[in-house]
Write a protein that holds these residues in place. Structure first.
Motif, mmCIF file in Angstrom:
data_model
loop_
_atom_site.group_PDB
_atom_site.id
_atom_site.type_symbol
_atom_site.label_atom_id
_atom_site.label_comp_id
_atom_site.label_asym_id
_atom_site.label_seq_id
_atom_site.Cartn_x
_atom_site.Cartn_y
_atom_site.Cartn_z
ATOM 1 N N ALA A 1 82.980 8.222 40.353
ATOM 2 C CA ALA A 1 81.654 8.500 41.050
ATOM 3 C C ALA A 1 81.506 9.626 41.968
ATOM 4 O O ALA A 1 80.583 10.496 41.854
ATOM 5 N N TRP A 2 82.565 9.730 42.533
ATOM 6 C CA TRP A 2 82.707 10.983 43.563
ATOM 7 C C TRP A 2 82.645 12.205 42.659
ATOM 8 O O TRP A 2 81.668 13.268 43.112
ATOM 9 N N ARG A 3 83.214 12.243 41.409
ATOM 10 C CA ARG A 3 83.246 13.330 40.814
ATOM 11 C C ARG A 3 81.801 13.845 40.243
ATOM 12 O O ARG A 3 81.593 14.931 39.756
ATOM 13 N N ARG A 4 81.067 12.692 39.821
ATOM 14 C CA ARG A 4 79.704 12.956 39.137
ATOM 15 C C ARG A 4 78.497 12.978 40.328
ATOM 16 O O ARG A 4 77.535 13.447 39.905
ATOM 17 N N SER A 5 78.982 12.791 41.634
ATOM 18 C CA SER A 5 77.935 12.734 42.457
ATOM 19 C C SER A 5 77.523 14.360 42.898
ATOM 20 O O SER A 5 78.286 14.980 42.678
ATOM 21 N N LEU A 6 76.239 14.385 43.835
ATOM 22 C CA LEU A 6 76.069 15.759 44.226
ATOM 23 C C LEU A 6 76.692 15.968 45.398
ATOM 24 O O LEU A 6 77.192 17.186 45.727
ATOM 25 N N PHE A 7 76.830 15.032 46.413
ATOM 26 C CA PHE A 7 77.456 15.104 47.659
ATOM 27 C C PHE A 7 77.358 13.864 48.020
ATOM 28 O O PHE A 7 76.916 12.773 47.620
ATOM 29 N N GLY A 8 78.267 13.710 49.298
ATOM 30 C CA GLY A 8 78.469 12.281 49.826
ATOM 31 C C GLY A 8 77.704 12.193 51.071
ATOM 32 O O GLY A 8 77.523 13.398 51.691
ATOM 33 N N VAL A 9 77.636 11.138 51.756
ATOM 34 C CA VAL A 9 77.154 10.916 53.182
ATOM 35 C C VAL A 9 77.795 9.546 53.515
ATOM 36 O O VAL A 9 78.063 8.520 53.192
ATOM 37 N N LEU A 10 78.120 9.902 55.033
ATOM 38 C CA LEU A 10 78.846 8.691 55.826
ATOM 39 C C LEU A 10 78.333 8.740 57.198
ATOM 40 O O LEU A 10 78.847 9.163 57.981
ATOM 41 N N PRO A 11 77.069 8.014 57.304
ATOM 42 C CA PRO A 11 76.365 8.046 58.401
ATOM 43 C C PRO A 11 76.839 6.873 59.636
ATOM 44 O O PRO A 11 75.760 6.476 60.203
ATOM 45 N N SER A 12 78.029 6.789 60.045
ATOM 46 C CA SER A 12 78.476 5.642 60.687
ATOM 47 C C SER A 12 77.992 5.874 62.115
ATOM 48 O O SER A 12 77.710 6.861 62.775
ATOM 49 N N VAL A 13 77.389 4.832 62.611
ATOM 50 C CA VAL A 13 77.180 4.633 64.035
ATOM 51 C C VAL A 13 78.390 4.352 65.009
ATOM 52 O O VAL A 13 78.073 4.572 66.278
ATOM 53 N N GLY A 14 79.497 3.792 64.468
ATOM 54 C CA GLY A 14 80.655 3.660 64.945
ATOM 55 C C GLY A 14 81.457 4.603 65.117
ATOM 56 O O GLY A 14 81.511 5.268 63.990
ATOM 57 N N ALA B 1 81.300 22.668 49.477
ATOM 58 C CA ALA B 1 82.145 21.978 48.527
ATOM 59 C C ALA B 1 83.439 22.836 48.286
ATOM 60 O O ALA B 1 84.549 22.292 48.209
ATOM 61 N N ALA B 2 83.257 24.250 48.184
ATOM 62 C CA ALA B 2 84.571 25.055 47.808
ATOM 63 C C ALA B 2 85.414 25.086 48.927
ATOM 64 O O ALA B 2 86.666 24.901 48.838
ATOM 65 N N ALA B 3 84.893 25.139 50.205
ATOM 66 C CA ALA B 3 85.845 24.913 51.449
ATOM 67 C C ALA B 3 86.462 23.666 51.807
ATOM 68 O O ALA B 3 87.383 23.361 52.264
ATOM 69 N N ALA B 4 85.647 22.601 51.236
ATOM 70 C CA ALA B 4 86.179 21.365 51.748
ATOM 71 C C ALA B 4 87.368 20.981 50.524
ATOM 72 O O ALA B 4 88.458 20.253 50.853
ATOM 73 N N THR B 5 87.366 21.527 49.302
ATOM 74 C CA THR B 5 88.217 21.479 48.453
ATOM 75 C C THR B 5 89.619 21.923 48.807
ATOM 76 O O THR B 5 90.698 21.662 48.756
ATOM 77 N N ALA B 6 89.464 23.277 49.432
ATOM 78 C CA ALA B 6 90.802 24.160 50.042
ATOM 79 C C ALA B 6 91.044 23.055 51.280
ATOM 80 O O ALA B 6 92.396 23.042 51.568
ATOM 81 N N ARG B 7 90.168 22.542 51.981
ATOM 82 C CA ARG B 7 90.590 22.023 53.437
ATOM 83 C C ARG B 7 91.367 20.791 53.074
ATOM 84 O O ARG B 7 92.424 20.462 53.750
ATOM 85 N N VAL B 8 91.159 20.071 51.896
ATOM 86 C CA VAL B 8 91.848 18.817 51.674
ATOM 87 C C VAL B 8 93.377 18.929 51.288
ATOM 88 O O VAL B 8 94.089 17.845 51.388
ATOM 89 N N LYS B 9 93.775 20.214 50.949
ATOM 90 C CA LYS B 9 95.184 20.106 50.496
ATOM 91 C C LYS B 9 95.971 19.795 51.927
ATOM 92 O O LYS B 9 97.121 19.374 51.556
ATOM 93 N N GLY B 10 95.473 19.795 53.072
ATOM 94 C CA GLY B 10 96.306 19.689 54.210
ATOM 95 C C GLY B 10 96.217 18.442 54.539
ATOM 96 O O GLY B 10 96.679 17.578 55.438
ATOM 97 N N GLY C 1 86.064 17.573 45.008
ATOM 98 C CA GLY C 1 85.336 18.930 45.133
ATOM 99 C C GLY C 1 84.102 18.539 45.499
ATOM 100 O O GLY C 1 82.862 19.352 45.407
ATOM 101 N N LYS C 2 83.735 17.662 46.653
ATOM 102 C CA LYS C 2 82.289 17.316 47.196
ATOM 103 C C LYS C 2 82.276 17.553 48.784
ATOM 104 O O LYS C 2 83.458 17.316 49.324
ATOM 105 N N THR C 3 81.115 18.029 49.253
ATOM 106 C CA THR C 3 81.202 18.080 50.668
ATOM 107 C C THR C 3 80.489 16.971 51.022
ATOM 108 O O THR C 3 80.064 15.919 50.298
ATOM 109 N N VAL C 4 80.351 16.631 52.395
ATOM 110 C CA VAL C 4 80.017 15.475 53.016
ATOM 111 C C VAL C 4 79.116 15.528 54.172
ATOM 112 O O VAL C 4 79.367 16.514 55.156
#
Length: 423
Positions: free
Chosen positions: A299-312, A377-386, A327-330
């Protein structure tokens, strides 16, 4: 090294923390360590079994037998104070496994502290939540706003709303006493974000700690065979939310924000329903329920982008890492551990928690500006290596090496208390 991981739950019980412990054990074993896991019993699972190269021991505690104490009978949480039966089982396990270091996750460590007082092996605790200072673990006062810090009367009232008066008193007082002892006996705390370190008082205190985030496996982006449920996804673009569909995760804020969008792609929700999950969603919101992890990665691979709007204050959302590894931004709330994972306007977007208008604006921005979406998305893909196992597990190994020391006297003390076979 001989490493004993302790976790109150372990697969087949599945959640972010359980997956983290399993991935950590597998990664450590691959690096040549002898790894064992101590966890609670689970119906239908053997007391001892091999999970790949990791030996899993399932231990019994007295409070686990009292199913009426637990909101979810399938997940009988370890108490924040020593459970005598569980402490005995842990002593047997340590004598049998002879670990160089014990690495505990969550409140199961409370039953280990009496053994630690005898001088047992070095103890490392990963703080996946705010349980060191908050009896509810989420650091939200009355479930409505970020807590300003523990105060006895306030904590008892807040916990009472959540647990009921009797259980709240035992949990809160037990947690205070255990936390006090832990800060003096634990060899190293590992809070998973700077927010956890700050809100649990580690920053201002003298207890040794190092912030190390959760991680995802190196091959997390490699897709397994497609599950049948994946065919339920929309054919075209969609925005994806993964997590418990509860107010604390901002599900009500997300529903309102999505309704304000122009040319809105469908919103897909994957996760467990909660008592406060909205009863009805708009027609372009697809509620999928709980899915296998492999299907979520599709599902992540097929999505446009993600969202996580936690209030906590999410401690360290692995779901964000999984999106980035796909390969998705959030778009996420600027609270808790989110700023540790997302660099605003570089790898993703952060918005004020609970602000539906700001969330809608951020979502609309990515829908309308595909160049921005691609850059993030490209920057997120590079960032996740760490944030993958190769980078993070080596940091945990370094902690083990720093705290490990000859513990012969401690092991002899435990054995003198009565060596018995491993449970």
């Amino acid at each position: 090294m001989r490493i004993l991981l302790l976790s109150q739950f372990y697969p087949p019980v599945i959640g972010g923390e359980e997956r983290h412990v399993r991935n950590l054990g597998a990664a450590l074993a691959q690096r040549g360590h002898h790894v064992a896991v101590g966890t609670s019993v689970h119906p239908g699972s053997p007391d001892t079994e091999m999970d790949g190269q990791v030996r899993v021991h399932r231990l019994r505690g007295t409070l686990q037998r009292l199913s009426g104490l637990h909101a979810d009978a399938e997940r009988p949480h370890a108490p924040p104070f020593p459970d005598p039966e569980l402490a005995l089982a842990l002593r047997r396990l340590i004598v049998a496994e002879q670990p160089d270091v014990v690495h505990a996750h969550n409140w199961i460590y409370a039953s280990l502290l009496p053994l630690k007082a005898l001088g047992g092996p070095p103890l490392v605790i990963t703080m996946h939540d705010y349980g060191l200072s908050c009896a509810k673990k989420n650091f939200m006062h009355l479930g409505q706003q970020l807590c300003g810090g523990p105060i006895p009367a306030k904590c008892l009232t807040c916990a009472g709303r959540h647990y009921g008066a009797v259980k709240a008193a035992a949990t809160t007082l037990g947690n205070w006493a255990t936390g006090f002892a832990a800060r003096r006996m634990v060899d190293r705390f590992i809070p998973v974000s700077h927010a956890v370190a700050r809100h649990t008082g580690l920053v201002e205190g003298s207890a040794p700690y190092e912030v190390i985030p959760n991680f995802v496996p190196d091959d997390v982006g490699v897709l397994a065979a497609e599950e049948a449920c994946v065919r339920e996804l929309p054919e075209g673009e969609f925005i994806l939310f993964v997590g418990d569909m509860m107010r604390l995760k901002g599900i009500h804020v997300l529903a309102e924000a999505h309704s304000q969008l122009e040319r809105a792609p469908p919103l897909v929700l994957i996760g467990r329903r909660a008592p406060d999950t909205p009863a009805v969603f708009a027609s372009n919101v697809r509620v999928m329920g709980t899915w296998p992890h492999s299907a979520i990665m599709h599902a992540w691979r097929r999505s446009l982008f993600g969202v996580l709007p936690s209030v906590g204050p999410e401690a360290c959302a692995t779901v964000v890492m999984e999106a980035m590894a796909s390969g998705k931004t959030v778009v996420a709330s600027d609270i808790g551990g989110m700023p540790d994972l997302i660099d605003p306007d570089e790898t993703g977007l952060l918005v004020p928690p609970g602000n539906a208008a700001a969330l809608a604006a951020a979502l609309q921005r990515l829908i309308d500006d595909r160049a921005l979406l691609g850059r993030l998305a490209a920057a997120a893909t590079a960032r996740v290596k760490g944030l993958k196992a190769t980078a993070v597990v080596s940091r945990i190994e370094q902690v083990y090496q720093e705290v490990a020391r000859p513990s012969v006297n401690g092991m002899r003390a435990l054995e003198a208390a009565g060596e018995v076979p491993c449970p």
